[in-house]
Design an enzyme around this catalytic site. Sequence first.
Site, PDB file in Angstrom:
ATOM      1  N   LYS A   1     -71.605 -46.104  45.570  1.00  0.00           N
ATOM      2  CA  LYS A   1     -70.256 -46.259  45.003  1.00  0.00           C
ATOM      3  C   LYS A   1     -69.863 -47.731  45.145  1.00  0.00           C
ATOM      4  CE  LYS A   1     -66.379 -44.767  47.026  1.00  0.00           C
ATOM      5  NZ  LYS A   1     -65.387 -43.819  47.542  1.00  0.00           N
TER       6      LYS A   1
ATOM      7  N   ARG B   1     -62.944 -36.064  47.482  1.00  0.00           N
ATOM      8  CA  ARG B   1     -63.800 -35.892  48.671  1.00  0.00           C
ATOM      9  C   ARG B   1     -63.026 -36.182  49.955  1.00  0.00           C
ATOM     10  NH1 ARG B   1     -63.590 -41.108  51.026  1.00  0.00           N
ATOM     11  NH2 ARG B   1     -65.333 -42.441  50.388  1.00  0.00           N
TER      12      ARG B   1
ATOM     13  N   GLN C   1     -53.167 -39.527  48.248  1.00  0.00           N
ATOM     14  CA  GLN C   1     -54.051 -38.738  49.125  1.00  0.00           C
ATOM     15  C   GLN C   1     -53.386 -37.454  49.615  1.00  0.00           C
ATOM     16  OE1 GLN C   1     -57.110 -39.546  49.023  1.00  0.00           O
ATOM     17  NE2 GLN C   1     -56.534 -41.456  47.990  1.00  0.00           N
TER      18      GLN C   1
ATOM     19  N   ASP D   1     -41.796 -39.629  53.593  1.00  0.00           N
ATOM     20  CA  ASP D   1     -42.383 -40.878  53.092  1.00  0.00           C
ATOM     21  C   ASP D   1     -41.308 -41.946  53.201  1.00  0.00           C
ATOM     22  OD1 ASP D   1     -44.909 -41.610  50.929  1.00  0.00           O
ATOM     23  OD2 ASP D   1     -43.203 -42.986  50.981  1.00  0.00           O
TER      24      ASP D   1
ATOM     25  N   ARG E   1     -40.616 -43.965  51.036  1.00  0.00           N
ATOM     26  CA  ARG E   1     -39.910 -43.854  49.748  1.00  0.00           C
ATOM     27  C   ARG E   1     -39.539 -42.382  49.564  1.00  0.00           C
ATOM     28  NH1 ARG E   1     -43.244 -44.546  45.412  1.00  0.00           N
ATOM     29  NH2 ARG E   1     -45.000 -43.920  46.705  1.00  0.00           N
TER      30      ARG E   1
ATOM     31  N   GLY F   1     -55.162 -42.219  56.798  1.00  0.00           N
ATOM     32  CA  GLY F   1     -54.754 -43.516  56.230  1.00  0.00           C
ATOM     33  C   GLY F   1     -55.524 -44.704  56.762  1.00  0.00           C
TER      34      GLY F   1
ATOM     35  N   ASP G   1     -58.397 -46.801  57.365  1.00  0.00           N
ATOM     36  CA  ASP G   1     -59.799 -46.878  56.937  1.00  0.00           C
ATOM     37  C   ASP G   1     -60.275 -48.326  56.902  1.00  0.00           C
ATOM     38  OD1 ASP G   1     -58.301 -47.713  54.821  1.00  0.00           O
ATOM     39  OD2 ASP G   1     -59.210 -46.406  53.328  1.00  0.00           O
TER      40      ASP G   1
ATOM     41  N   LYS H   1     -55.669 -51.173  60.735  1.00  0.00           N
ATOM     42  CA  LYS H   1     -54.781 -50.094  60.289  1.00  0.00           C
ATOM     43  C   LYS H   1     -54.595 -49.079  61.424  1.00  0.00           C
ATOM     44  CE  LYS H   1     -55.394 -49.859  55.270  1.00  0.00           C
ATOM     45  NZ  LYS H   1     -55.895 -48.976  54.194  1.00  0.00           N
TER      46      LYS H   1
HETATM   47  N1  LIG Z   1     -60.043 -41.840  54.993  1.00  0.00           N
HETATM   48  C1  LIG Z   1     -60.414 -41.949  53.731  1.00  0.00           C
HETATM   49  O1  LIG Z   1     -61.502 -41.506  53.344  1.00  0.00           O
HETATM   50  C2  LIG Z   1     -59.474 -42.556  52.737  1.00  0.00           C
HETATM   51  C3  LIG Z   1     -59.695 -42.367  51.362  1.00  0.00           C
HETATM   52  C4  LIG Z   1     -58.764 -42.869  50.463  1.00  0.00           C
HETATM   53  C5  LIG Z   1     -57.669 -43.586  50.915  1.00  0.00           C
HETATM   54  N2  LIG Z   1     -57.498 -43.787  52.277  1.00  0.00           N
HETATM   55  C6  LIG Z   1     -56.356 -44.539  52.796  1.00  0.00           C
HETATM   56  O2  LIG Z   1     -55.228 -43.675  52.771  1.00  0.00           O
HETATM   57  C7  LIG Z   1     -54.025 -44.444  52.667  1.00  0.00           C
HETATM   58  C8  LIG Z   1     -53.147 -43.876  51.570  1.00  0.00           C
HETATM   59  O3  LIG Z   1     -53.820 -43.949  50.320  1.00  0.00           O
HETATM   60  P1  LIG Z   1     -53.095 -43.425  48.988  1.00  0.00           P
HETATM   61  O4  LIG Z   1     -54.129 -43.512  47.913  1.00  0.00           O
HETATM   62  O5  LIG Z   1     -52.431 -42.110  49.241  1.00  0.00           O
HETATM   63  O6  LIG Z   1     -51.992 -44.553  48.792  1.00  0.00           O
HETATM   64  P2  LIG Z   1     -50.581 -44.414  48.072  1.00  0.00           P
HETATM   65  O7  LIG Z   1     -50.094 -45.809  47.889  1.00  0.00           O
HETATM   66  O8  LIG Z   1     -50.707 -43.537  46.875  1.00  0.00           O
HETATM   67  O9  LIG Z   1     -49.664 -43.638  49.139  1.00  0.00           O
HETATM   68  C9  LIG Z   1     -49.283 -44.176  50.378  1.00  0.00           C
HETATM   69  C10 LIG Z   1     -47.883 -43.662  50.675  1.00  0.00           C
HETATM   70  O10 LIG Z   1     -47.534 -44.017  52.023  1.00  0.00           O
HETATM   71  C11 LIG Z   1     -46.158 -44.380  52.036  1.00  0.00           C
HETATM   72  N3  LIG Z   1     -45.922 -45.190  53.222  1.00  0.00           N
HETATM   73  C12 LIG Z   1     -46.297 -46.463  53.463  1.00  0.00           C
HETATM   74  N4  LIG Z   1     -45.943 -46.827  54.711  1.00  0.00           N
HETATM   75  C13 LIG Z   1     -45.329 -45.753  55.265  1.00  0.00           C
HETATM   76  C14 LIG Z   1     -44.750 -45.502  56.525  1.00  0.00           C
HETATM   77  N5  LIG Z   1     -44.741 -46.431  57.477  1.00  0.00           N
HETATM   78  N6  LIG Z   1     -44.186 -44.301  56.747  1.00  0.00           N
HETATM   79  C15 LIG Z   1     -44.190 -43.332  55.796  1.00  0.00           C
HETATM   80  N7  LIG Z   1     -44.729 -43.523  54.569  1.00  0.00           N
HETATM   81  C16 LIG Z   1     -45.301 -44.707  54.311  1.00  0.00           C
HETATM   82  C17 LIG Z   1     -45.940 -45.103  50.721  1.00  0.00           C
HETATM   83  O11 LIG Z   1     -44.571 -45.125  50.373  1.00  0.00           O
HETATM   84  C18 LIG Z   1     -46.812 -44.261  49.770  1.00  0.00           C
HETATM   85  O12 LIG Z   1     -46.069 -43.226  49.172  1.00  0.00           O
HETATM   86  C19 LIG Z   1     -54.494 -45.883  52.439  1.00  0.00           C
HETATM   87  O13 LIG Z   1     -54.450 -46.587  53.667  1.00  0.00           O
HETATM   88  C20 LIG Z   1     -55.928 -45.732  51.969  1.00  0.00           C
HETATM   89  O14 LIG Z   1     -56.702 -46.877  52.240  1.00  0.00           O
HETATM   90  C21 LIG Z   1     -58.368 -43.266  53.179  1.00  0.00           C
END
Ligand SMILES: NC(=O)c1ccc[n+]([C@@H]2O[C@H](COP(=O)([O-])OP(=O)(O)OC[C@H]3O[C@@H](n4cnc5c(N)ncnc54)[C@H](O)[C@@H]3O)[C@@H](O)[C@H]2O)c1
Length: 322
Positions: free
Chosen positions: A65, A108, A136, A157, A159, A217, A219, A223
């Site tokens: 990927k 996944r 996610q 959230d 927001r 979150g 990753d 973080k």
């Molecule tokens: N573990 C994994 O395999 C994996 C896979 C994909 C994404 N991720 C990680 O997951 C996280 C979220 O990804 P996503 O695609 O859902 O992003 P996204 O931007 O769609 O959603 C993130 C949400 O978190 C909210 N947010 C930010 N800071 C916050 C806080 N302090 N308190 C409450 N809410 C808060 C935002 O307002 C947003 O709605 C990222 O860090 C991403 O890198 C991990």
Amino acid sequence: MATVILREDEVEQLIDMEEAVNAVEEAFKLYSLGKASMPPKVYLEFQKGDLRAMPAHIMGYAGIKWVNSHPNNPDVGLPTVMALMILNDPETGFPLAVMDATFLTSLRTGAAGGVAAKYLARKDSRVFGFVGCGKQAYFQFDALRKIFDIGLVKAYDLRRSAAEGFADYCKKAGVDVSVTDVKDVCKCDILVTTTPSRQPVVKASWIDKGTHINAIGADAAGKQELEIEILLRAKVVVDDVKQAMHGGEINVAVSKGVMQRDDIHATIGEVIAGIKPGRESDDEITVFDSTGLAIQDVAVGKVVFENAKKEGKGLKMQFFKI
Ligand SMILES: NC(=O)c1ccc[n+]([C@@H]2O[C@H](COP(=O)([O-])OP(=O)(O)OC[C@H]3O[C@@H](n4cnc5c(N)ncnc54)[C@H](O)[C@@H]3O)[C@@H](O)[C@H]2O)c1
């Protein structure tokens, strides 16, 4: 000999969450039994983001990927994350498919959360808390509802509009929802955190005995979503030891020297394979530290490719003069 090319909308039609959960569960297990190979991710760093190469060989397929993360992309009308996967035949190296892997990444990741909760959460879990209601969260919810009888979702959230949008989605699936504050959300049976935060969002004093947490979150290095105290009290299960220590939820505790490799109870694959126990009592707090593995991507890519072949879907491209 042609390569199958699959767009995102086609990929979405070629795999469902149940297939993804089964594929990811099997992939974790095979990896823990040494029946897969997965070299470390390779990063190319830019001023405005990065590109990562994630290769793996598992279940009779090899794949890679190639995925970016550019947080300011929405300003120029592009998604933050865009991913492509090449799936190869390990016997010959022939590229069997080139497919969108953006949807697959979320799918996944949701599937991994579902599998982890199946082995680590209390079987009678009814109340599900979501801290972070972005992309996610939807996939985590979709996977968890395949496995548990969800009685109530609590959503928070930063927001409020994101929490309300997610609440509408859960309501449409027939589940009761409350949009509430973060402390209240943490009073639940299974807590899912999906924020990109670099500061703890969840306090240790809010987490009751018996809670399972899917920490999704974090990753990348730096973080962190949970107070370190939670990790010290919990049974911590990771997807991959090295990746988790480098960039998973435990990375900050590791870099501060308050957690070591020995503090990790198991990988989720070891729990699935029965090598190490999962939850052992109703009282323990369990944490699944998910970083996202290339074996998960290849496992779901395999399902998509095989379903595409069965259904005759995708554009056939002859890349080479064979
Ligand atoms: N573990 C994994 O395999 C994996 C896979 C994909 C994404 N991720 C990680 O997951 C996280 C979220 O990804 P996503 O695609 O859902 O992003 P996204 O931007 O769609 O959603 C993130 C949400 O978190 C909210 N947010 C930010 N800071 C916050 C806080 N302090 N308190 C409450 N809410 C808060 C935002 O307002 C947003 O709605 C990222 O860090 C991403 O890198 C991990």
